[in-house]
Design an enzyme around this catalytic site. Structure first.
Site, PDB file in Angstrom:
ATOM      1  N   HIS A   1       0.612  -1.112  -0.086  1.00 14.85           N
ATOM      2  CA  HIS A   1       0.230   0.091  -0.373  1.00 14.85           C
ATOM      3  C   HIS A   1       0.809   1.014  -0.224  1.00 14.85           C
ATOM      4  O   HIS A   1       1.787   1.321   0.372  1.00 14.85           O
ATOM      5  CB  HIS A   1      -1.127   0.102   1.741  1.00 14.85           C
ATOM      6  CG  HIS A   1      -0.481  -0.370   2.366  1.00 14.85           C
ATOM      7  ND1 HIS A   1       0.329  -1.536   2.995  1.00 14.85           N
ATOM      8  CD2 HIS A   1       0.473   0.189   3.489  1.00 14.85           C
ATOM      9  CE1 HIS A   1       0.074  -1.255   3.935  1.00 14.85           C
ATOM     10  NE2 HIS A   1       0.711  -0.209   4.970  1.00 14.85           N
ATOM     11  N   LEU A   2       0.298   1.960  -0.370  1.00 12.04           N
ATOM     12  CA  LEU A   2       0.769   3.584  -0.781  1.00 12.04           C
ATOM     13  C   LEU A   2       0.228   4.700   0.167  1.00 12.04           C
ATOM     14  O   LEU A   2      -1.018   4.567  -0.198  1.00 12.04           O
ATOM     15  CB  LEU A   2       0.810   3.954  -2.019  1.00 12.04           C
ATOM     16  CG  LEU A   2       1.312   5.135  -2.007  1.00 12.04           C
ATOM     17  CD1 LEU A   2       3.232   5.761  -2.304  1.00 12.04           C
ATOM     18  CD2 LEU A   2       1.600   5.927  -4.012  1.00 12.04           C
TER      19      LEU A   2
HETATM   20  P1  5GP Z   1       1.040   0.235   7.397  1.00  5.86           P
HETATM   21  O1  5GP Z   1       1.619   0.384   8.847  1.00  5.86           O
HETATM   22  O2  5GP Z   1       1.115  -1.084   7.338  1.00  5.86           O
HETATM   23  O3  5GP Z   1       2.357   1.160   6.346  1.00  5.86           O
HETATM   24  O4  5GP Z   1      -0.328   1.315   7.464  1.00  5.86           O
HETATM   25  C1  5GP Z   1      -1.176   0.573   7.137  1.00  5.86           C
HETATM   26  C2  5GP Z   1      -2.509   1.720   7.724  1.00  5.86           C
HETATM   27  O5  5GP Z   1      -3.794   0.355   7.453  1.00  5.86           O
HETATM   28  C3  5GP Z   1      -2.451   1.871   8.875  1.00  5.86           C
HETATM   29  O6  5GP Z   1      -2.398   2.962   8.495  1.00  5.86           O
HETATM   30  C4  5GP Z   1      -4.010   1.699   9.358  1.00  5.86           C
HETATM   31  O7  5GP Z   1      -4.303   2.613  10.049  1.00  5.86           O
HETATM   32  C5  5GP Z   1      -4.646   0.796   8.477  1.00  5.86           C
HETATM   33  N1  5GP Z   1      -5.805  -0.294   9.027  1.00  5.86           N
HETATM   34  C6  5GP Z   1      -5.376  -1.106   9.411  1.00  5.86           C
HETATM   35  N2  5GP Z   1      -6.403  -1.414  10.035  1.00  5.86           N
HETATM   36  C7  5GP Z   1      -7.414  -1.090   8.420  1.00  5.86           C
HETATM   37  C8  5GP Z   1      -8.437  -1.088   8.333  1.00  5.86           C
HETATM   38  O8  5GP Z   1      -9.944  -2.274   8.967  1.00  5.86           O
HETATM   39  N3  5GP Z   1      -9.537  -0.698   7.854  1.00  5.86           N
HETATM   40  C9  5GP Z   1      -9.021   0.547   7.060  1.00  5.86           C
HETATM   41  N4  5GP Z   1      -9.471   1.840   6.189  1.00  5.86           N
HETATM   42  N5  5GP Z   1      -7.729   0.894   7.048  1.00  5.86           N
HETATM   43  C10 5GP Z   1      -6.740   0.033   8.118  1.00  5.86           C
END
Ligand code: 5GP
Ligand code: ZN
Length: 111
Positions: free
Chosen positions: A97-98
């Protein structure tokens, strides 16, 4: 595969979808770190953005292109795109993801 973002793409888990095509899905982050905080993901599962780029450069480009289009649609002339790769860098969901963040100022360098 038990992947949260694959389930969002499949419509099995609700999300506030901003844009969806046959290649990508963009949706609002559930814990926004800025007034605009959108995640742009490939519909196909990859563990991180580096794997997307290695496997399909055009798809990696499509994700960045979508960030620019959404920012422009929202009238954001300044915004931050962020990619966390690996748990040590803060990656918590292992579907590429971005992050697109906007609507506030971002100090750089941090701290
Ligand atoms: P990472 O920390 O992996 O770069 O980003 C993952 C992102 O996914 C986080 O900013 C977190 O808030 C978001 N996220 C986690 N679970 C969910 C979800 O169930 N729905 C949505 N819309 N975002 C999520
Ligand atoms: Zn996935």
């Amino acid at each position: 595969m038990d992947c949260l973002f694959c389930k969002i793409v499949a419509g099995q888990i609700p999300a506030s979808i901003v844009k969806s095509t046959n290649l990508i899905t963009a949706f609002n982050d559930i814990t926004p770190q800025a007034p605009t905080h959108i995640l742009i993901i490939p519909n196909q599962h990859f563990a991180n953005m580096a794997e997307v780029a290695q496997s399909n450069l055009e798809l990696a480009g499509e994700i960045f292109k979508t960030a620019g289009e959404i920012a422009s649609e929202l009238g954001l002339d300044s915004y931050r795109t962020n990619v966390n790769t690996g748990a040590g860098a803060g990656q918590s969901v292992f579907h590429a993801h971005l992050h697109l963040l906007g609507g506030r100022s971002f100090a750089w360098p941090p701290g």
